[in-house]
Structures are given as C-alpha cells and as structure tokens.
Design a protein around this motif. Structure first.
Motif, PDB file in Angstrom:
ATOM      1  N   VAL A 116      58.123  46.661  59.128  1.00  0.00           N
ATOM      2  CA  VAL A 116      57.397  45.447  58.748  1.00  0.00           C
ATOM      3  C   VAL A 116      56.497  45.793  57.557  1.00  0.00           C
ATOM      4  O   VAL A 116      55.825  46.828  57.559  1.00  0.00           O
ATOM      5  CB  VAL A 116      56.592  44.891  59.952  1.00  0.00           C
ATOM      6  N   ILE A 117      56.561  44.956  56.537  1.00  0.00           N
ATOM      7  CA  ILE A 117      55.733  45.183  55.349  1.00  0.00           C
ATOM      8  C   ILE A 117      54.447  44.377  55.489  1.00  0.00           C
ATOM      9  O   ILE A 117      54.486  43.189  55.829  1.00  0.00           O
ATOM     10  CB  ILE A 117      56.480  44.757  54.070  1.00  0.00           C
ATOM     11  N   ILE A 118      53.334  45.017  55.228  1.00  0.00           N
ATOM     12  CA  ILE A 118      52.039  44.320  55.322  1.00  0.00           C
ATOM     13  C   ILE A 118      51.171  44.716  54.134  1.00  0.00           C
ATOM     14  O   ILE A 118      50.919  45.905  53.919  1.00  0.00           O
ATOM     15  CB  ILE A 118      51.271  44.678  56.615  1.00  0.00           C
ATOM     16  N   PRO A 119      50.725  43.709  53.349  1.00  0.00           N
ATOM     17  CA  PRO A 119      49.759  44.036  52.296  1.00  0.00           C
ATOM     18  C   PRO A 119      48.504  44.624  52.936  1.00  0.00           C
ATOM     19  O   PRO A 119      48.026  44.111  53.949  1.00  0.00           O
ATOM     20  CB  PRO A 119      49.444  42.683  51.640  1.00  0.00           C
ATOM     21  N   GLU A 120      48.018  45.712  52.356  1.00  0.00           N
ATOM     22  CA  GLU A 120      46.819  46.344  52.910  1.00  0.00           C
ATOM     23  C   GLU A 120      45.663  46.238  51.928  1.00  0.00           C
ATOM     24  O   GLU A 120      45.903  46.120  50.733  1.00  0.00           O
ATOM     25  CB  GLU A 120      47.091  47.804  53.299  1.00  0.00           C
ATOM     26  N   LEU A 141      49.815  48.209  48.839  1.00  0.00           N
ATOM     27  CA  LEU A 141      48.409  48.134  48.419  1.00  0.00           C
ATOM     28  C   LEU A 141      48.070  46.849  47.682  1.00  0.00           C
ATOM     29  O   LEU A 141      48.794  46.431  46.779  1.00  0.00           O
ATOM     30  CB  LEU A 141      48.063  49.313  47.499  1.00  0.00           C
ATOM     31  N   SER A 142      46.987  46.213  48.092  1.00  0.00           N
ATOM     32  CA  SER A 142      46.388  45.171  47.247  1.00  0.00           C
ATOM     33  C   SER A 142      45.058  45.746  46.752  1.00  0.00           C
ATOM     34  O   SER A 142      44.596  46.770  47.251  1.00  0.00           O
ATOM     35  CB  SER A 142      46.218  43.869  48.010  1.00  0.00           C
ATOM     36  N   TYR A 143      44.467  45.091  45.741  1.00  0.00           N
ATOM     37  CA  TYR A 143      43.382  45.747  45.008  1.00  0.00           C
ATOM     38  C   TYR A 143      42.115  44.920  44.982  1.00  0.00           C
ATOM     39  O   TYR A 143      42.145  43.707  44.767  1.00  0.00           O
ATOM     40  CB  TYR A 143      43.851  46.036  43.580  1.00  0.00           C
ATOM     41  N   ASN A 146      41.156  42.461  41.875  1.00  0.00           N
ATOM     42  CA  ASN A 146      41.527  41.049  41.788  1.00  0.00           C
ATOM     43  C   ASN A 146      41.336  40.324  43.126  1.00  0.00           C
ATOM     44  O   ASN A 146      42.050  39.385  43.454  1.00  0.00           O
ATOM     45  CB  ASN A 146      42.953  40.872  41.238  1.00  0.00           C
ATOM     46  N   GLY A 147      40.368  40.817  43.878  1.00  0.00           N
ATOM     47  CA  GLY A 147      40.004  40.144  45.127  1.00  0.00           C
ATOM     48  C   GLY A 147      41.037  40.308  46.223  1.00  0.00           C
ATOM     49  O   GLY A 147      41.067  39.530  47.162  1.00  0.00           O
ATOM     50  N   PHE A 148      41.921  41.295  46.090  1.00  0.00           N
ATOM     51  CA  PHE A 148      42.967  41.566  47.083  1.00  0.00           C
ATOM     52  C   PHE A 148      44.045  40.467  47.103  1.00  0.00           C
ATOM     53  O   PHE A 148      44.516  40.045  48.162  1.00  0.00           O
ATOM     54  CB  PHE A 148      42.377  41.765  48.487  1.00  0.00           C
ATOM     55  N   ALA A 149      44.412  39.982  45.934  1.00  0.00           N
ATOM     56  CA  ALA A 149      45.499  39.005  45.798  1.00  0.00           C
ATOM     57  C   ALA A 149      46.815  39.612  46.287  1.00  0.00           C
ATOM     58  O   ALA A 149      46.917  40.835  46.500  1.00  0.00           O
ATOM     59  CB  ALA A 149      45.639  38.587  44.338  1.00  0.00           C
ATOM     60  N   LEU A 150      47.819  38.760  46.492  1.00  0.00           N
ATOM     61  CA  LEU A 150      49.138  39.249  46.909  1.00  0.00           C
ATOM     62  C   LEU A 150      49.670  40.222  45.864  1.00  0.00           C
ATOM     63  O   LEU A 150      49.693  39.909  44.672  1.00  0.00           O
ATOM     64  CB  LEU A 150      50.105  38.067  47.044  1.00  0.00           C
ATOM     65  N   PRO A 151      50.108  41.405  46.279  1.00  0.00           N
ATOM     66  CA  PRO A 151      50.674  42.352  45.303  1.00  0.00           C
ATOM     67  C   PRO A 151      51.938  41.751  44.677  1.00  0.00           C
ATOM     68  O   PRO A 151      52.561  40.859  45.256  1.00  0.00           O
ATOM     69  CB  PRO A 151      51.017  43.577  46.171  1.00  0.00           C
ATOM     70  N   PRO A 152      52.324  42.221  43.495  1.00  0.00           N
ATOM     71  CA  PRO A 152      53.510  41.675  42.838  1.00  0.00           C
ATOM     72  C   PRO A 152      54.754  41.807  43.730  1.00  0.00           C
ATOM     73  O   PRO A 152      54.899  42.802  44.447  1.00  0.00           O
ATOM     74  CB  PRO A 152      53.668  42.559  41.593  1.00  0.00           C
TER      75      PRO A 152
END
Lengths: 411, 411
Positions: A116-120, A141-143, A146-152
């Motif tokens: 399962v993929i989960i943005p962290e 990884l989200s960052y 940019n406020g932890f937006a959806l990664p590309p």
C-alpha cells in the motif's frame, strides 16, 4: 517460558502515546503539561448525542447486526447523501471506530506481502495496522515546503509493482492538516484506474476545512466507484473519540460482502454507540460552524506563534486540527522526551508527538513535531510561550530550518 | 476492477449468522421463528449497569487509556481476585469484546503459519480470527458420546510440531456446554509446560456452571503463570453482548507489553462501556443465582425434550447455555436451512446453528446442531415441539443416531 510472536516484537508502539509515562511522571512532579500530542479534542460532544445515551430504554444490552443496525445505517445514509455520496445503507459497514474500518479495508483488499502506498508523513497507526496483517507500507515523501501537498504522480508510478494494491489518503490530512484539491484527487483517480488500485480514503477530519475551502472525497469522482473505500469515524466529527464508532463505505459489493465476514467474526459494533450515532446525525449546522470558527482561530494562533519563533517553520494547514512544524532541533524524539523529563517554564511544559513516528522512511521527520490544536486559545498561547523558551535552552538546538521557510515562501 | 484479497475470499462466514437471510424471509412470510442459533440471552442486563449509562455526566466523550481506564481495571481486579486469580490492574488489557481479546492474544503469541490446537467442536469464530492472522488451526476431535470431554492428551501430543504455539480451551465450552474438570486442566498444564505452549483460556461462560459444580481456570494452576492468557467478556456474564467489552488477562509481562502495542494502534476501548462495566462488578450475587437457576431449568427442559425424540441424542452439559445435539438427519446445513425455508408447524419454526461450522475437520458434525437456550422455558418447549414435528417429516431423515445414545449410556 514460551516466546511472543515476531509480530508482537515488531509491532510499533504508538508515537502518540509512547511518551505517556514521561508525561505522567512530569505531572506527578507537579508540572502542568499542555497536551498537544493527541487528537483528543476538548470540544464538547453534541448534547443530542449524549442525551441519546442518557435516554436509553432497553432491558437487554444486545448484539446488533454485524453490519450495524439498519436504523443507524439509514441515518448515516442521510448524512452522506447530503454530501453527495449517493449511497444506500447497503454500502455501509458500521465499525468499532475508524480503526476497525482501516483493518477491515486492509484485510479485505490486501494479502500478506501486498503493498500500500501512503504519502508521508501519515497517520502513525497505519503502520501498526499494516504490521498486523503483514502488509507492506510503501511511503512516498511529501514536503513541508509546499505544505505537504500530494507528491507528483510520477513519484507514485515509480513505486508501483505487481504487489501494489492500494493507496491511502487521509483528507484533510493527519498529521499535516493538508487539504487535497479536486485536481490532486483527479490525478489519483487516473492513477488508480490505470493500475487497478484501491483508494482508501480516511475522512476522519472531513468536517474540519477552513478558509471557506470545500472538502472533496474520492466518492465524488465518477468512474471510481469500484475502487473507493471510505474509512470514517464519529470520533472527531462529534468530538466522540471514546465512542469507538466508525464505518466503512464502499459501492464495491465484493468488498462489502467480504468485509461483512470480518465484521461477523467480531459479532457486532457497540449498540449504545449506534443509538448515539443516529442522534448525532441530527446535530445542527450551528454546532459545526462554531467548532470550525474555534479551530480556525486556534490554527491561526498556533501557526503564527510558531512561525515567529527563531528557526521554526510551520505551514498554515487547510483542514483537520494538526500542524507539523519544523524545529531547530537535532532529534524530535529526544526533544519531546526532554520537554517532559527535564524542561519546565513556570512549572509548565508541552507534550508533542515526534514526527518521526509519522514517517516510514528511516531518518525522515527528525526535526519535525506534530501538534494537535485541541486546547483552548489561552492554553495554546501558554504552550507556545513554553515551547519558545524551551527551544532557547534545548541542548540539542541546531540552526538549519530557516532555509526551508525561505524555500516555502518561494512556492 | 481491482480484486479482493485471498484472505477476504477464504474468510469463513459466521455459521451462527449465515442463515439470517432465510430467517428474515421466514419472518416476512409471517412465520414465528424461535432463535436458538445465537448466544444472545434474553436475560435482563443488571440494572446497575444500565443505570451507570443513564447517569453519565461527562461533556466530552473521550478516548481512554489504550489498556483501559485504571478505575475499570481496579474494579475488574476485585472481581477476578474474588475468584482467586491473584492479579493486579497491570495484568489486564481492556478489549472491545472478547473478540478483540482473542485477536490480540493470537497476534501477540503466534506468527503466520504458527499452529494452535483446539478441541472441536469449537467456537466458530476462532476459525475467522485465525484466518485474519494466517494462523493454522489444528483441530482435535472430542466426542458427543462422553459429552465432549477433553480428548486424551496422547491425541494432543500427536499434533504438536515445532510450529505449535498454543492451545485454546473454552470453559465452560461453547458450543458443547462441557465443563472441564480440575484433572483435565492439570493434564493440559503438564502438556503446556512440557512443550512450552500457551494456554488461551476463553472464559466467557465462567458464571454459568450447573448442578453445584465449580469453575476451574488455568489461572488457578500453580506454575503456569507465564503460559496463561485469559480471554474474557462481559457479554454473557451480565447479558451485555452489545457492550463489546472484554479483557485479556495475563501475568506474562512480555505478552502484556506487546498486547498493549496492538491496543494502542486502535487507540482505546469504549469509554461508556467501561463506566458500565465498573458498575457491573457490583452486581449482587442474587442476580447470578436467579440466572443460573433459570438456565439450569432451561437446560433440563431442552435436554430432556431432545432425548425423548426418536433418533436424537444430547448430552446434559455442565455449563454455558448451549447444547450440541445429534439429530437423525443427513446434513445439518441443509436441515437448518430447510427449517427456515420450507417447514412450519402452526406457523412456527426454529433457527439453529449447524454444528459443521464449529468443526474444522471436513465432514465432522454433519448430523449435529448447536442450540442456545436463550429463550424462556415456554418458548423452548414450543421450539422443541416444532423440532420434533420437523424431524418426522424432514425429507433427509436418516436413522443412525440411536447407537450413539446407547454408546453414551455405557460411558
């Protein structure tokens, strides 16, 4: 003496609760501890919900149907259809908290070794639930910049294998507070359809969107009906965490039918809770308006106080009631423990959750903490004063985060 | 469309609940259905427990500690120490029903592929919980002729491999009503110590022992402290199945500590239930005396009516509120469905649980059903009349069971 299981050894301790013994000790020592570590709101539960409990009139506290009572599922259908989910009671399985909705979704859709993929950073207990079912979490990884937006989406594509079965999103996000846009969800939809993936949508914080922004669910996206599983709870919506009442929603009949077998094994969700939950659906809009106004105010207080501190950066989140802040510290676990064990300011201290527990990538989040703004404004201000003083004297202070703030400002 | 998991496919449906759609249909058709299929007692929940709910006075329905509130664990300690368990609150993890105590015990002590030995017939949901955790159930047949006594220890020895980690006993037994003797438990103790196995003791029916017999727990056996995990619930004890409140008890600190991590992942057991559960501990003895008298009477009614029927045999169980009866039928699943779908007597019929679902050995229990005596005596008598008439006309009737009755009499 027989040995415990490897699973029992590997099961992660809750990063939200693992510092509790240190907090207990601090309190025993007479310190006032501001609890920003756990999403336990101080907001009052709606009166109608509590009155429903006080007015119970049964003689036998009996099992209900494993999928939940029809009465409650009908009331829930009312609630969800106002949001445009277009469901019937047959799309709902009532669960013991959102936690059980997550475990049933995982067991129904993923086998041991599936991914399962989960943005962290992500809700820490996904790790625990995955461990329970031997499911592999693939973090992405989200960052903070940019406020932890959806990664590309290209980053998701890189992680997809033939074992990838699902993506989890939590929207608005715990721990980041990020509110996903329609565009981001559309991108996820295309990805899910392309690779035949489930979208598990954790919507515990649906009612908490700020600055006039709207909540969009994968349930609103045409063509995704067979892929979406909503995992929901009344815990945050009605400030009723102790009710342990949630639900799983899906239009995919195979998932519902298999999910029912897991629900049957544990017999029934709580009966009194379902009575209270049905009453909760009639909570007036004014309740939510007042709560959202209060949370917006608190978020502003917290974000503004944090960003004024030297070396601290915190995005201004669009929803939920958490922020992840970057601090000028060497190690969040050490720092949070030090705050409870060693530090005090006017005999007060602050309990926070180290963000490391919300990341699956080793080493990520070392200088981040999660804070829940579940205290009144006055206490929040005191907690921030306390944190500011702490950062000045923390022996592991490092100066590095300013660049992130500058970077964020350029976004 | 994405596929559901193999686990979701293999997960067994509840044998207790799987005929529910046929019962619903029978009721829609205007038939009176006597429910002997499910252990949902008609006995009233103690007043003190219900009053505790009505008198709640909190404003925020909050999480509790993951291990349960200290207040409740202290009250439980009182209850268990009266029974001679000699425990402290630190030996207890409060769970969401007995179900969660079972899943936490399994996950804490067994890894996927590990084996648990269970005398069969056994509580059907053990199969489901084992399936959830990819644990292998090794059944060991017990026999209706001797009332489903503990099988000889030599039979257990034959099944033990290096993957064997635990033995589950349910005492008094669901579905057989068998009450294990001190001698039988002592034999199990020696076996557990010899092979370093856990004893999982499901004690949901502890309070229901008849004919002046006493309940003995593995908790009473010296030297077994590190091996025993009790899985308990208030469901049957206080006729509070819908409370979903149970607990796991162990003196083994490693199990407790690892179990806590599973408990932390799901955050907390229900808060209102723990308030009610604490009040329940003060239920007067007169409540249990009245209930036991009532159940003894019902058991006698049921067993005597069954044994008078041609070709039927039913042991007279020492505890719980179930009997497993052998009927002169070809196939219990077919028969139970036929009772709901086709048969009626004075527009009445009986819902029973086919015993096949309580066996793990394929083909076992084909001519057995489980009945819960959870109806008043008058209804039980009507249900037995109905069953007697049904057996006379059931197209799949076979005559074979008499020999078992004769065999049993020679025991």
């Amino acid at each position: 003496m027989p040995k415990i299981s490897k699973k029992g050894l590997h099961m992660p301790a809750s990063p939200i609760r693992k510092l509790t013994p240190f907090a207990d000790k601090a309190k025993l020592d007479g310190k006032k501890v501001y609890h920003l570590n756990i999403g336990q709101p101080d907001i009052e539960t709606p009166e109608g919900m509590l009155n429903a409990i006080k007015n119970i009139d049964f003689k036998v506290w009996a099992y209900t149907a494993s999928e939940g009572t029809l009465v409650y599922r009908k009331k829930l259908t009312e609630y969800y259809n106002k949001l445009g989910y277009n469901i019937t009671p047959d799309n709902i399985l009532v669960t013991t908290g959102g936690s059980e909705a997550i475990t049933i979704a995982m067991m129904t859709c993923l086998d041991p070794g599936d991914e399962v993929i989960i943005p962290e950073p992500f809700y820490a207990n996904y790790n625990g639930f995955a461990c329970q079912s031997d499911i592999v979490v693939k973090p992405i990884l989200s960052y903070i910049e940019n406020g932890f937006a959806l990664p590309p989406i290209s980053e998701f594509e890189k992680l997809i294998t033939e074992r990838t079965k699902a993506i989890i999103i939590c929207n608005p996000n715990n721990p980041t507070g990020y509110l996903y846009s329609k565009e981001e969800l559309d991108e996820l939809k295309e990805l899910a359809l392309k690779h035949d993936l489930y979208i598990f949508s954790d919507e515990a914080y649906r009612e908490f969107c700020y600055d006039g922004r709207s909540f969009i669910s994968p349930m609103h996206l045409d063509g995704l009906e067979q892929n979406v599983v909503v995992m929901d709870t009344v815990s945050k919506r009605y400030s009723a965490c102790g009710a342990r009442l949630g639900c799983l929603i899906t239009k995919n009949k195979e998932i519902w039918n298999a999910g029912l077998k897991f629900a049957q094994a544990r017999l029934s969700p709580g009966m009194v809770e379902q009575i209270a939950g049905a009453a909760a659906v009639d909570t007036p809009d004014s309740y939510f308006e007042a709560v959202n106004k209060e949370y917006t105010h608190r978020r502003d207080t917290l974000a503004s106080a944090l960003n004024k501190m030297e070396g601290v950066f915190c995005p201004n989140p669009g929803g939920a009631f958490y922020v992840v802040a970057q601090l000028p510290i060497d190690n969040a676990d050490k720092f949070c423990q030090w705050m409870l064990e060693t530090f005090s300011y006017n005999n007060q201290t602050v309990m926070m959750a180290p963000a490391t527990g919300f990341y699956s990538t080793p080493g990520a989040g070392q200088n981040e903490v999660r804070m829940a703004y579940v205290l009144n404004n006055d206490d929040l201000e005191k907690a921030m004063t306390c944190l500011n003083e702490a950062l000045k004297v923390y022996p592991g202070r490092v100066v590095e985060a300013e660049s992130k703030k500058a970077k964020a400002e350029s976004f």
